[in-house]
Enzyme design. Structure first.
Site, PDB file in Angstrom:
ATOM      1  N   THR A  12      13.250  20.489 -31.116  1.00  0.00           N
ATOM      2  CA  THR A  12      13.582  20.900 -29.743  1.00  0.00           C
ATOM      3  C   THR A  12      15.014  21.406 -29.629  1.00  0.00           C
ATOM      4  O   THR A  12      15.294  22.365 -28.902  1.00  0.00           O
ATOM      5  CB  THR A  12      13.406  19.700 -28.784  1.00  0.00           C
ATOM      6  N   ASP A  56       8.782  23.022 -35.856  1.00  0.00           N
ATOM      7  CA  ASP A  56       8.559  21.870 -34.987  1.00  0.00           C
ATOM      8  C   ASP A  56       8.271  20.720 -35.955  1.00  0.00           C
ATOM      9  O   ASP A  56       7.564  20.911 -36.953  1.00  0.00           O
ATOM     10  CB  ASP A  56       7.338  22.117 -34.086  1.00  0.00           C
ATOM     11  N   SER A  57       8.774  19.537 -35.678  1.00  0.00           N
ATOM     12  CA  SER A  57       8.664  18.491 -36.698  1.00  0.00           C
ATOM     13  C   SER A  57       7.238  18.009 -36.930  1.00  0.00           C
ATOM     14  O   SER A  57       6.967  17.310 -37.904  1.00  0.00           O
ATOM     15  CB  SER A  57       9.598  17.322 -36.394  1.00  0.00           C
ATOM     16  N   SER A  58       6.291  18.399 -36.064  1.00  0.00           N
ATOM     17  CA  SER A  58       4.888  18.071 -36.350  1.00  0.00           C
ATOM     18  C   SER A  58       4.415  18.835 -37.583  1.00  0.00           C
ATOM     19  O   SER A  58       3.417  18.463 -38.209  1.00  0.00           O
ATOM     20  CB  SER A  58       4.001  18.416 -35.149  1.00  0.00           C
ATOM     21  N   THR A  88      12.392  15.415 -33.018  1.00  0.00           N
ATOM     22  CA  THR A  88      12.364  13.957 -32.898  1.00  0.00           C
ATOM     23  C   THR A  88      11.004  13.356 -33.274  1.00  0.00           C
ATOM     24  O   THR A  88      10.933  12.198 -33.685  1.00  0.00           O
ATOM     25  CB  THR A  88      12.714  13.509 -31.468  1.00  0.00           C
ATOM     26  N   ASP A  89       9.931  14.156 -33.127  1.00  0.00           N
ATOM     27  CA  ASP A  89       8.584  13.578 -33.272  1.00  0.00           C
ATOM     28  C   ASP A  89       8.367  12.889 -34.618  1.00  0.00           C
ATOM     29  O   ASP A  89       7.772  11.815 -34.678  1.00  0.00           O
ATOM     30  CB  ASP A  89       7.511  14.654 -33.054  1.00  0.00           C
ATOM     31  N   THR A 165      12.124   3.961 -35.326  1.00  0.00           N
ATOM     32  CA  THR A 165      10.834   4.402 -34.800  1.00  0.00           C
ATOM     33  C   THR A 165      11.134   5.234 -33.557  1.00  0.00           C
ATOM     34  O   THR A 165      12.017   4.861 -32.778  1.00  0.00           O
ATOM     35  CB  THR A 165       9.995   3.159 -34.390  1.00  0.00           C
ATOM     36  N   THR A 276       2.620  -5.579 -39.482  1.00  0.00           N
ATOM     37  CA  THR A 276       2.257  -5.992 -38.118  1.00  0.00           C
ATOM     38  C   THR A 276       2.305  -4.819 -37.130  1.00  0.00           C
ATOM     39  O   THR A 276       3.129  -3.917 -37.262  1.00  0.00           O
ATOM     40  CB  THR A 276       3.166  -7.130 -37.612  1.00  0.00           C
ATOM     41  N   GLN A 277       1.423  -4.866 -36.138  1.00  0.00           N
ATOM     42  CA  GLN A 277       1.450  -3.850 -35.080  1.00  0.00           C
ATOM     43  C   GLN A 277       2.609  -4.086 -34.104  1.00  0.00           C
ATOM     44  O   GLN A 277       2.915  -3.225 -33.278  1.00  0.00           O
ATOM     45  CB  GLN A 277       0.121  -3.858 -34.310  1.00  0.00           C
TER      46      GLN A 277
HETATM   47  N1  ASP Z   1       8.091  18.634 -30.793  1.00  0.00           N
HETATM   48  C1  ASP Z   1       9.518  18.503 -31.053  1.00  0.00           C
HETATM   49  C2  ASP Z   1       9.705  18.264 -32.525  1.00  0.00           C
HETATM   50  O1  ASP Z   1       9.538  17.166 -32.978  1.00  0.00           O
HETATM   51  C3  ASP Z   1      10.087  17.382 -30.237  1.00  0.00           C
HETATM   52  C4  ASP Z   1      11.585  17.182 -30.386  1.00  0.00           C
HETATM   53  O2  ASP Z   1      12.288  17.748 -31.188  1.00  0.00           O
HETATM   54  O3  ASP Z   1      12.103  16.349 -29.589  1.00  0.00           O
HETATM   55  O4  ASP Z   1      10.011  19.190 -33.249  1.00  0.00           O
END
Ligand code: ASP
Length: 344
Positions: A12, A56-58, A88-89, A165, A276-277
């Site tokens: 982001t 995008d980190s996904s 951040t993801d 996390t 653990t969860q």
């Molecule tokens: N979808 C974004 C990513 O992880 C979210 C972010 O950066 O906050 O690339």
């Protein structure tokens, strides 16, 4: 003058809104630089290196982790520290992975990003990035790096990366380290906690590990889980290691079918680690009778490790010791770089 290498992978922090779809997409690095004039002319020299394309980190995967680790390794002698811009993801996964891939690290590698794009007026991008750069360059009176670890700086806290996390998709305080205190807090001053920092043996040279094995899985237990669901995971062809997400202090249903499935998988050479969860606290197998079957089946304890650190540690160890599952098992129960608390 201190020198920091800024490695931009995307996220982001680097994004702009697409005119057609209205969705956020990574911009090019020149656009990002135009929003951050503070990067030049200060008392820390910041050079920039970027992924092409930015992600995008996904879309960040183990190959990208190896690429980031390689970039740090290749330029290691040229800089006092490194900042990695990342979405951040999946930041906690990437940063955990790098903590294992960069063995004997003696310089700071600080991951950061933002919840709002750099071009948005209320964005948290500038504060996060400028403080991360300062932390990456920070040295004590003897000229040694203050936090020579892989870390995540976000909002006002510096955390050990492999303890983090992502906890919040809305607030600026996106990360937490539930089982280990912050290594620094940033207010008017940055207050470091050197007694909490993990220091590698400074006599040893940096060692890069880029091999990994993705034959791992996460199996989350829930009340009512059926044999077919458990089997579908444990019988995946080529599977080598599983994160078993359990209840409370590492507990599971006592159903005989579950015991038999787990035992069969372990007997077939699959390493199963009990995680653990709960976010806070540790697995304690044997505390309740409902965890005894797991022990009997040969499931090992993950103690207070995060799923992000455990999964990336498995990939790293399986890649590093492809023919030695006993070594993988042993090291999964060993604290390598501060990722887990194991009482001796
Ligand atoms: N979808 C974004 C990513 O992880 C979210 C972010 O950066 O906050 O690339």
């Amino acid at each position: 003058m201190s020198k920091v290498l800024l490695i931009s992978t995307g996220g982001t922090i680097t994004m702009v809104r697409d005119r057609v779809s209205g969705a956020l997409v990574p911009a090019d690095i020149e656009t990002f630089k135009a929003y951050m004039p503070e990067l030049s002319g200060g008392d820390i020299r910041v050079d920039i290196s970027a992924f092409d394309p930015l992600l995008d980190s996904s879309d960040v995967d183990p190959k990208s982790w190896a690429q980031m680790a390689q970039m740090v390794y290749d330029r290691y002698d040229d800089y006092d520290g490194f900042v990695i811009l990342h979405g951040t993801d999946t930041m906690s996964y990437s940063a955990s992975a790098l903590s294992f891939m960069l063995e004997n690290l003696g310089k700071p590698v600080v991951f950061t990003g933002s919840q709002l794009p750099v071009g948005v007026l209320r964005s948290d991008a500038k504060e996060n990035l400028l403080t991360a750069i300062e932390i990456a360059a920070a040295k004590d009176e003897e000229g040694n790096a203050i936090v020579p670890e892989v870390t995540i700086y976000f909002e006002d806290r510096l955390f050990r990366a492999n303890r983090t996390t992502k906890r919040n998709a809305e607030h600026f305080s996106a990360f937490n380290s539930y089982n280990y205190p912050a290594l620094a807090k940033a207010g008017v001053h940055i207050t470091y906690q050197p007694h909490l920092v993990h220091y590698s043996d400074s006599r040893l040279p940096l060692k890069l590990h880029t091999a990994y094995d993705v034959n791992v899985a996460v199996l989350k237990l829930f009340p009512g889980i059926q044999p077919a669901t458990v089997r579908a995971v444990l019988r995946i062809r080529g599977l080598k290691a599983v994160v078993l997400e359990t209840f409370g202090a590492g507990n599971a249903p006592t159903a005989q079918w579950l015991y038999r499935e787990l035992k069969k998988a372990v007997d077939n050479g699959i390493i199963i680690v009990n995680k653990t969860q709960c976010n806070t606290g540790s697995v304690e197998m044997g505390l309740y009778a409902v965890s005894l079957n797991l022990m009997r089946a040969g499931v090992i304890s993950g103690y207070d490790v995060t799923t992000e650190a455990l999964l990336t540690k498995m990939m790293y160890l399986l890649g590093e010791y492809p023919d030695d599952p006993e070594q993988v098992k042993k090291l999964l129960q060993t604290n390598l770089c501060g990722e887990v608390t194991i009482d001796e």
